[in-house]
Scaffold this motif. Structure first.
Motif, PDB file in Angstrom:
ATOM      1  N   VAL A  48      51.884 -31.233 -31.113  1.00  0.00           N
ATOM      2  CA  VAL A  48      51.338 -30.336 -30.086  1.00  0.00           C
ATOM      3  C   VAL A  48      51.357 -28.903 -30.625  1.00  0.00           C
ATOM      4  N   VAL A  49      50.275 -28.165 -30.355  1.00  0.00           N
ATOM      5  CA  VAL A  49      50.236 -26.742 -30.698  1.00  0.00           C
ATOM      6  C   VAL A  49      50.537 -25.970 -29.420  1.00  0.00           C
ATOM      7  N   VAL A  50      51.542 -25.099 -29.500  1.00  0.00           N
ATOM      8  CA  VAL A  50      51.921 -24.307 -28.325  1.00  0.00           C
ATOM      9  C   VAL A  50      51.655 -22.836 -28.635  1.00  0.00           C
ATOM     10  N   VAL A  51      50.834 -22.209 -27.793  1.00  0.00           N
ATOM     11  CA  VAL A  51      50.538 -20.782 -27.981  1.00  0.00           C
ATOM     12  C   VAL A  51      51.039 -20.022 -26.756  1.00  0.00           C
ATOM     13  N   ASN A  52      52.039 -19.157 -26.972  1.00  0.00           N
ATOM     14  CA  ASN A  52      52.557 -18.322 -25.876  1.00  0.00           C
ATOM     15  C   ASN A  52      51.878 -16.957 -25.960  1.00  0.00           C
ATOM     16  N   TRP A  90      44.721 -35.720 -29.741  1.00  0.00           N
ATOM     17  CA  TRP A  90      43.471 -35.277 -30.381  1.00  0.00           C
ATOM     18  C   TRP A  90      43.738 -34.211 -31.456  1.00  0.00           C
ATOM     19  N   PHE A  91      44.998 -34.124 -31.911  1.00  0.00           N
ATOM     20  CA  PHE A  91      45.387 -33.063 -32.851  1.00  0.00           C
ATOM     21  C   PHE A  91      44.500 -33.072 -34.108  1.00  0.00           C
ATOM     22  N   ASP A  92      44.343 -34.260 -34.725  1.00  0.00           N
ATOM     23  CA  ASP A  92      43.611 -34.319 -35.998  1.00  0.00           C
ATOM     24  C   ASP A  92      42.156 -33.879 -35.820  1.00  0.00           C
ATOM     25  N   GLN A  93      41.589 -34.302 -34.694  1.00  0.00           N
ATOM     26  CA  GLN A  93      40.190 -33.969 -34.422  1.00  0.00           C
ATOM     27  C   GLN A  93      39.968 -32.454 -34.385  1.00  0.00           C
ATOM     28  N   TRP A  94      40.903 -31.714 -33.796  1.00  0.00           N
ATOM     29  CA  TRP A  94      40.703 -30.268 -33.615  1.00  0.00           C
ATOM     30  C   TRP A  94      41.457 -29.430 -34.635  1.00  0.00           C
ATOM     31  N   PHE A  95      42.599 -29.939 -35.111  1.00  0.00           N
ATOM     32  CA  PHE A  95      43.464 -29.084 -35.955  1.00  0.00           C
ATOM     33  C   PHE A  95      43.834 -29.742 -37.280  1.00  0.00           C
ATOM     34  N   GLY A  96      43.172 -30.865 -37.598  1.00  0.00           N
ATOM     35  CA  GLY A  96      43.479 -31.594 -38.827  1.00  0.00           C
ATOM     36  C   GLY A  96      43.177 -30.787 -40.076  1.00  0.00           C
ATOM     37  N   HIS A  97      42.293 -29.786 -39.959  1.00  0.00           N
ATOM     38  CA  HIS A  97      41.924 -28.992 -41.143  1.00  0.00           C
ATOM     39  C   HIS A  97      42.930 -27.883 -41.429  1.00  0.00           C
ATOM     40  N   GLN A  98      44.093 -27.944 -40.778  1.00  0.00           N
ATOM     41  CA  GLN A  98      45.170 -26.965 -40.958  1.00  0.00           C
ATOM     42  C   GLN A  98      44.693 -25.519 -40.791  1.00  0.00           C
ATOM     43  N   PRO A  99      44.253 -25.184 -39.607  1.00  0.00           N
ATOM     44  CA  PRO A  99      43.767 -23.823 -39.357  1.00  0.00           C
ATOM     45  C   PRO A  99      44.896 -22.798 -39.460  1.00  0.00           C
ATOM     46  N   SER A 100      44.522 -21.550 -39.693  1.00  0.00           N
ATOM     47  CA  SER A 100      45.539 -20.485 -39.769  1.00  0.00           C
ATOM     48  C   SER A 100      46.031 -20.194 -38.338  1.00  0.00           C
ATOM     49  N   GLN A 101      47.172 -19.492 -38.268  1.00  0.00           N
ATOM     50  CA  GLN A 101      47.713 -19.098 -36.955  1.00  0.00           C
ATOM     51  C   GLN A 101      46.700 -18.255 -36.188  1.00  0.00           C
ATOM     52  N   LYS A 102      45.964 -17.424 -36.940  1.00  0.00           N
ATOM     53  CA  LYS A 102      44.965 -16.547 -36.299  1.00  0.00           C
ATOM     54  C   LYS A 102      43.850 -17.379 -35.655  1.00  0.00           C
ATOM     55  N   GLU A 103      43.369 -18.397 -36.393  1.00  0.00           N
ATOM     56  CA  GLU A 103      42.316 -19.263 -35.840  1.00  0.00           C
ATOM     57  C   GLU A 103      42.798 -19.954 -34.564  1.00  0.00           C
ATOM     58  N   ILE A 104      44.060 -20.403 -34.606  1.00  0.00           N
ATOM     59  CA  ILE A 104      44.607 -21.115 -33.441  1.00  0.00           C
ATOM     60  C   ILE A 104      44.704 -20.160 -32.243  1.00  0.00           C
ATOM     61  N   LEU A 105      45.225 -18.962 -32.526  1.00  0.00           N
ATOM     62  CA  LEU A 105      45.345 -17.975 -31.446  1.00  0.00           C
ATOM     63  C   LEU A 105      43.960 -17.637 -30.885  1.00  0.00           C
ATOM     64  N   ASP A 106      42.979 -17.508 -31.782  1.00  0.00           N
ATOM     65  CA  ASP A 106      41.609 -17.195 -31.323  1.00  0.00           C
ATOM     66  C   ASP A 106      41.074 -18.298 -30.409  1.00  0.00           C
ATOM     67  N   THR A 107      41.352 -19.555 -30.780  1.00  0.00           N
ATOM     68  CA  THR A 107      40.895 -20.671 -29.933  1.00  0.00           C
ATOM     69  C   THR A 107      41.550 -20.573 -28.556  1.00  0.00           C
TER      70      THR A 107
END
Ligand SMILES: Cc1cc2nc3c(=O)[nH]c(=O)nc-3n(C[C@H](O)[C@H](O)[C@H](O)COP(=O)(O)OP(=O)(O)OC[C@H]3O[C@@H](n4cnc5c(N)ncnc54)[C@H](O)[C@@H]3O)c2cc1C
Ligand SMILES: C=Cc1c2[nH]c(c1C)Cc1[nH]c(c(CCC(=O)O)c1C)Cc1[nH]c(c(C)c1CCC(=O)O)Cc1[nH]c(c(C)c1C=C)C2
Length: 474
Positions: A321-325, A376-393
């Motif tokens: 799970v990706v958690v963004v606070n 669905w982690f691999d589908q959306w984040f399997g390409h190992q995005p940067s922290q910035k990309e994740i925060l932007d999403t």
């Protein structure tokens, strides 16, 4: 009797607490990381006046598991922060579906209108259940999605059950066992030919059922009685939930329990007289081990002597799970509530958003937690995005759904690798088979924690208690 616990997450600390109560010392808890708490982690912003929870944030005071947790809270004298059922965070849960934010019904009246995303009044789903007989052979298992679709129709499966499963285990309802959340309803359906019929029939037996669990035959814990009387929906702890494992560590330490941090167990060897644990600097023999480790972490420790046990443990899957606070100055939320979930049928990269600052006072800040990934982690984040990309999403969808366009003042991105076990179809039988293996081979090993008996905080504490109670006396 010498006992040891593997893992210093909540279940391991609870196992330590109950072992101390039952067998006394010597007792050691071995934790691989430099801190206790496992997935429970609170980041307090001392310079500011809010907290970020990267794992759990609320506990439900419900049933025997809820009462058991409150008994522990009472013993530890922790300052609780209850949210009553009348609070907006207890009443308002939302879905983001079909391009809009939809409030879920929170009273029986809500059954009769037609509210998006549903296209029919919800009472029709109940009629569907009444009109449909039971179709599965007794004692089988099925996915919670197929159960909900069979009993209540596809709309309920897609827009009520599937997001709820996301909001508890970040999983796909099409794979998760009906017994994970609806064991009782499933049994009733199988017994009485319908969920509603079975529920009404069994209603008068409810109190008997609670007593049957046998934990609180004499007195209910005082805090549980208070929670019932004051109608708590959920609660947290002053300073955040990490206060709980920290207080447990202190409690155990004061009673001479040895809590060893940064001491990972690497192997277990079962001997004629007990177990030998391979630890950081030594091999240590004990009479009995309680493992609270995630199943995939315990598996390699038993592989050498018990490869088939190892394989069975590895059959319990986990998701990331990706958690963004995120935090903003001032109150930016237009709609108050606990948060929102995104049904998987919407195919968006976020699972949901928790409105932390609606649940608890954050001194005028808006604090949100965006959860992503899961099944669905691999589908959306399997390409190992940067922290910035994740925060932007995360902020893109906060903008789109909640109309908050400004940049957060403060944010944190956490990747929680294999953090939630998935109770897929057949889970109950899998766990029974694992425990049968331990009995058949008379292994002095007990298993507790999120992998086996429920994924919530109440479940893992009760799991520890039951497993310790079941250890035979020497
Ligand atoms: C994002 C998220 C949100 C959640 N929200 C809620 C919520 O709102 N309410 C709720 O009730 N529950 C919630 N939960 C569930 C709750 O957090 C878990 O049930 C609970 O924390 C699991 O505790 P545990 O002790 O079983 O496992 P863990 O926390 O996984 O602890 C296991 C420990 O074992 C250690 N370990 C691993 N390998 C070894 C080894 N070889 N030797 C020694 N130690 C080892 C690990 O470092 C870890 O500390 C949430 C979980 C997540 C991930
Ligand atoms: C979107 C991801 C997740 C959110 N919370 C969790 C995940 C994976 C984890 C989680 N949430 C709850 C539990 C405990 C279950 C229990 O046994 O008590 C866990 C492990 C509580 C919970 N949160 C929501 C629901 C429906 C539940 C079940 C119990 C209850 O009804 O209170 C709703 C919810 N969870 C999340 C969001 C955004 C959300 C929104 C309404 C996040």
């Amino acid at each position: 009797m010498t006992t040891a616990v593997l893992g210093g997450g909540l279940s391991g600390l609870s196992a330590g607490y109950y072992l101390l109560r039952r067998f006394g010392n010597p007792l050691t808890i071995y934790e691989a990381s430099p801190r206790v708490g496992g997935w429970i982690r609170t980041e307090a912003r001392k310079d500011r006046d809010f907290i970020f929870e990267t794992g759990p944030r609320t506990i439900r005071p419900v049933g025997v598991p809820g009462a058991n947790t409150l008994e522990l809270m009472e013993e530890l004298q922790l300052p609780l922060k209850p949210i009553p059922k009348s609070h907006v965070a207890a009443r308002n849960r939302m879905l983001y579906a079909k391009g809009q934010l939809c409030m879920l019904p929170n009273s029986p009246r809500g059954l009769f209108g037609v509210k998006p995303p549903f296209t029919q009044p919800l009472y029709k789903a109940l009629l569907h259940d009444l009109a449909t007989g039971s179709t599965l052979a007794k004692n089988e298992d099925e996915s919670i999605y197929s159960f909900a679709e069979r009993r209540f129709g596809k709309e309920i499966a897609d827009y009520a059950i599937s997001p709820m499963i996301c909001g508890i285990c970040a999983g796909d309802a099409k794979e998760i066992s009906v017994r994970f959340l609806m064991d009782g309803l499933f049994e009733k359906e199988q017994k009485y030919g319908g969920v509603l019929k079975g529920t009404l029939y069994a209603r008068f037996k409810e109190n008997v059922d609670e007593k049957k669990e046998g934990l609180f035959d004499q007195d209910q814990p005082k805090l549980y009685a208070q929670a019932l009387q004051e109608k708590w929906a959920m609660y947290s702890i002053e300073g955040g939930l990490e206060t709980l494992p920290c207080a447990m560590r202190k409690y155990l330490g004061q009673r001479d329990v040895n809590v060893q941090l940064s001491n990972q167990c690497k192997n277990l060897t079962f001997t004629k007289s007990g177990v030998r644990m391979s630890l950081r600097n030594a091999d240590v023999p004990v009479d009995h081990v309680v493992s609270s480790l995630p199943a995939h972490k315990l598996a390699p420790l038993v592989k050498q002597q018990h490869p088939s046990l190892c394989e069975q443990l590895l059959e319990i899957p986990y998701v990331d799970v990706v958690v963004v606070n995120i935090q903003y100055d001032g109150n930016l939320l237009k709609q108050d509530g606990f948060g929102l979930l995104v049904p998987p049928i919407e195919k968006l990269p976020i699972l949901g958003v928790i409105f932390d600052s609606c649940c608890f006072d954050m001194n005028g800040n808006t604090v949100l937690t965006v959860m992503m990934g899961g099944h669905w982690f691999d589908q959306w984040f399997g390409h190992q995005p940067s922290q910035k990309e994740i925060l932007d999403t995360a902020t893109k969808y906060v903008g789109q759904i909640l109309d908050i366009q400004e940049e957060p003042k403060f944010s944190r991105v956490h990747m929680l690798h294999k953090c939630i076990p998935q109770y897929t179809v057949g889970h109950k039988r899998r766990v029974e088979s694992i425990r049968k293996y331990l009995r058949d081979y008379k292994l002095p090993l007990s298993l507790c924690g999120a992998a086996y008996d429920g994924v919530g905080i109440n479940d893992v504490i009760l799991s520890a208690r039951r497993q310790v109670d079941a250890i035979p006396r020497f």
